[in-house]
Scaffold this active site. Structure first.
Site, PDB file in Angstrom:
ATOM      1  N   LYS A 162       0.837  -1.206   0.000  1.00  0.00           N
ATOM      2  CA  LYS A 162       0.000   0.000   0.000  1.00  0.00           C
ATOM      3  C   LYS A 162       0.869   1.252   0.000  1.00  0.00           C
ATOM      4  O   LYS A 162       1.838   1.333   0.768  1.00  0.00           O
ATOM      5  CB  LYS A 162      -0.878   0.055   1.261  1.00  0.00           C
ATOM      6  CG  LYS A 162      -1.826  -1.087   1.481  1.00  0.00           C
ATOM      7  CD  LYS A 162      -2.607  -0.858   2.774  1.00  0.00           C
ATOM      8  CE  LYS A 162      -3.541  -2.012   3.100  1.00  0.00           C
ATOM      9  NZ  LYS A 162      -4.293  -1.754   4.360  1.00  0.00           N
ATOM     10  N   ASN A 187      -9.308   5.402   9.750  1.00  0.00           N
ATOM     11  CA  ASN A 187      -9.589   6.501   8.837  1.00  0.00           C
ATOM     12  C   ASN A 187     -10.185   7.682   9.589  1.00  0.00           C
ATOM     13  O   ASN A 187     -11.235   7.560  10.222  1.00  0.00           O
ATOM     14  CB  ASN A 187     -10.554   6.037   7.748  1.00  0.00           C
ATOM     15  CG  ASN A 187      -9.963   4.924   6.900  1.00  0.00           C
ATOM     16  OD1 ASN A 187      -9.264   5.181   5.937  1.00  0.00           O
ATOM     17  ND2 ASN A 187     -10.230   3.676   7.282  1.00  0.00           N
ATOM     18  N   ARG A 193     -17.663  -4.544   3.164  1.00  0.00           N
ATOM     19  CA  ARG A 193     -17.435  -4.159   1.767  1.00  0.00           C
ATOM     20  C   ARG A 193     -16.813  -5.356   1.052  1.00  0.00           C
ATOM     21  O   ARG A 193     -15.654  -5.682   1.263  1.00  0.00           O
ATOM     22  CB  ARG A 193     -16.536  -2.920   1.720  1.00  0.00           C
ATOM     23  CG  ARG A 193     -17.163  -1.742   2.490  1.00  0.00           C
ATOM     24  CD  ARG A 193     -16.243  -0.564   2.616  1.00  0.00           C
ATOM     25  NE  ARG A 193     -15.028  -0.904   3.338  1.00  0.00           N
ATOM     26  CZ  ARG A 193     -14.034  -0.032   3.571  1.00  0.00           C
ATOM     27  NH1 ARG A 193     -14.115   1.198   3.117  1.00  0.00           N
ATOM     28  NH2 ARG A 193     -12.975  -0.407   4.247  1.00  0.00           N
ATOM     29  N   GLU A 249      -6.669  -0.345   9.140  1.00  0.00           N
ATOM     30  CA  GLU A 249      -6.578   1.108   8.967  1.00  0.00           C
ATOM     31  C   GLU A 249      -7.475   1.810   9.971  1.00  0.00           C
ATOM     32  O   GLU A 249      -8.488   1.265  10.415  1.00  0.00           O
ATOM     33  CB  GLU A 249      -6.983   1.532   7.549  1.00  0.00           C
ATOM     34  CG  GLU A 249      -5.995   1.143   6.466  1.00  0.00           C
ATOM     35  CD  GLU A 249      -6.333   1.786   5.123  1.00  0.00           C
ATOM     36  OE1 GLU A 249      -7.069   2.797   5.095  1.00  0.00           O
ATOM     37  OE2 GLU A 249      -5.841   1.268   4.105  1.00  0.00           O
ATOM     38  N   ASP A 301     -10.979  -0.112   9.664  1.00  0.00           N
ATOM     39  CA  ASP A 301     -11.106  -1.232   8.738  1.00  0.00           C
ATOM     40  C   ASP A 301     -10.567  -2.489   9.402  1.00  0.00           C
ATOM     41  O   ASP A 301      -9.457  -2.481   9.961  1.00  0.00           O
ATOM     42  CB  ASP A 301     -10.341  -0.953   7.452  1.00  0.00           C
ATOM     43  CG  ASP A 301     -10.943   0.199   6.667  1.00  0.00           C
ATOM     44  OD1 ASP A 301     -12.132   0.523   6.901  1.00  0.00           O
ATOM     45  OD2 ASP A 301     -10.230   0.783   5.824  1.00  0.00           O
TER      46      ASP A 301
END
Length: 328
Positions: free
Chosen positions: A173, A295, A237, A293, A285
């Site tokens: 990433k 965010n 997701r 993560e 996440d």
């Protein structure tokens, strides 16, 4: 100049500002910021918005060209401009910092400018200094026991050695990436590995994040919405068959998600650090049992989580905003 607007003096009604991307371009059925604006309006608050380029310093305080708007969930005619004028940020009771990444120099400068309100600062959601401190990839490294095995480096040899030990694969990433952009899956023995690392590190000039692949990611990337450190909703997701990324911006499909005991443990661990930095609205996440993560800039998924869980995440955010304003 520093006085409060006429609506702010009314009982339980005040002025909320949104620093955001152009209102013309929002997706009214998906955008988290727009959902927050609708909830603020429903409660009788004045809703203002301005873009990053409209922010400035007038020699004494930060100000911006602001639009007071009326919003509605009707694509193509989703807002009316009621008024437009240059106002000091001290006229706002609450300011939501909701500019989408990338977190570049202009973004960081904006987080510094909005703090220049010596007369009266608004309540910030999220706190500008907290946004600066909490890089969405690197902040997670403060909790290594919650994460997949991870390395951050610009050195090709380090990444290649790390990838060689990950039998199930490696995720690469860019540190300042967003919306799933630039995330690559490196399969064991991939002959493109060196080229992929060279590309992402720009020939060894830029550090990247390398993370052991979590096979459960094929089932979906879970976004959990935290408000003042507490989980209020979640959305899974699910990536398409042709992609490893679950981000909705990358084609992932939203599905109902269960908040597990492990998820609650992760949230509990994060809560003190988030509250200390004034990070009120956060999207974390989770892949399988692992945090990947945190965010903090303009986390999405609130609309989908509210719909799938039959809750109102935006109401929880406004509850906290009102409480914080009242405490002042």
């Amino acid at each position: 100049m520093g006085g409060r607007g006429p609506l702010s003096s009314a009982l339980m009604a005040f002025s909320l500002g949104f620093l955001m991307d152009p209102l013309e371009s929002v997706r009214v059925d998906h955008d988290t910021t727009f959902s927050l604006m609708l909830e603020a309006q429903r409660r009788g608050h004045d809703v203002y918005y301005f873009e990053q380029g409209w922010l400035r310093f007038n020699g004494r305080c930060a100000e911006a060209r602001m639009r007071r708007v009326k919003v509605r969930r009707e694509p193509g005619r989703h807002f009316d401009v009621l008024s437009e004028e240059v106002l000091p940020l001290s006229r706002l009771d609450v300011l939501f910092l909701r500019k989408d990444p990338p977190v570049d120099a202009n973004y960081l400068h904006a987080t510094q400018l909005v703090e220049l309100c010596p007369e009266r600062s608004p309540v910030f959601i999220n706190n500008p200094s907290g946004i600066r401190d909490a890089n969405e990839k690197l902040f997670t490294l403060n909790f290594p026991d919650l994460m997949p095995e991870t390395r951050v480096t610009s050195e090709l040899s380090v990444v290649m050695d790390f990838a060689a030990r990950n039998e199930k694969g490696t995720i690469l990433k860019p540190i300042d990436g967003f919306g799933g952009k630039g995330i690559l899956f490196l399969a064991p023995g991939d002959r493109n590995a060196r080229s992929m690392v060279e590309l992402l590190t720009q020939g060894g000039k830029e550090p990247i994040l390398a993370q052991a692949y979590v096979p459960e990611s094929r089932l979906g990337d879970k976004r959990i919405i935290l408000v003042d450190g507490d989980p209020v909703g979640a959305v899974l997701r699910v990536p398409s068959d042709a992609d490893h990324r679950g981000n909705m911006a990358a084609g992932g499909t939203p599905a109902k998600a269960e908040i597990t005991a492990r998820d609650l443990h992760i949230c509990k661990r994060l809560k003190p650090a988030l509250q200390e930095k004034g990070l009120i609205l956060v999207g974390i996440d989770v892949l399988g049992d692992y945090l990947t993560e945190v965010n903090v800039t303009s986390p999405t998924g609130l609309v989908e989580a509210s719909h799938l869980d039959h809750v109102s995440c935006e109401a929880r955010v406004l509850d906290v905003a009102e409480r914080m304003h009242g405490a002042r």
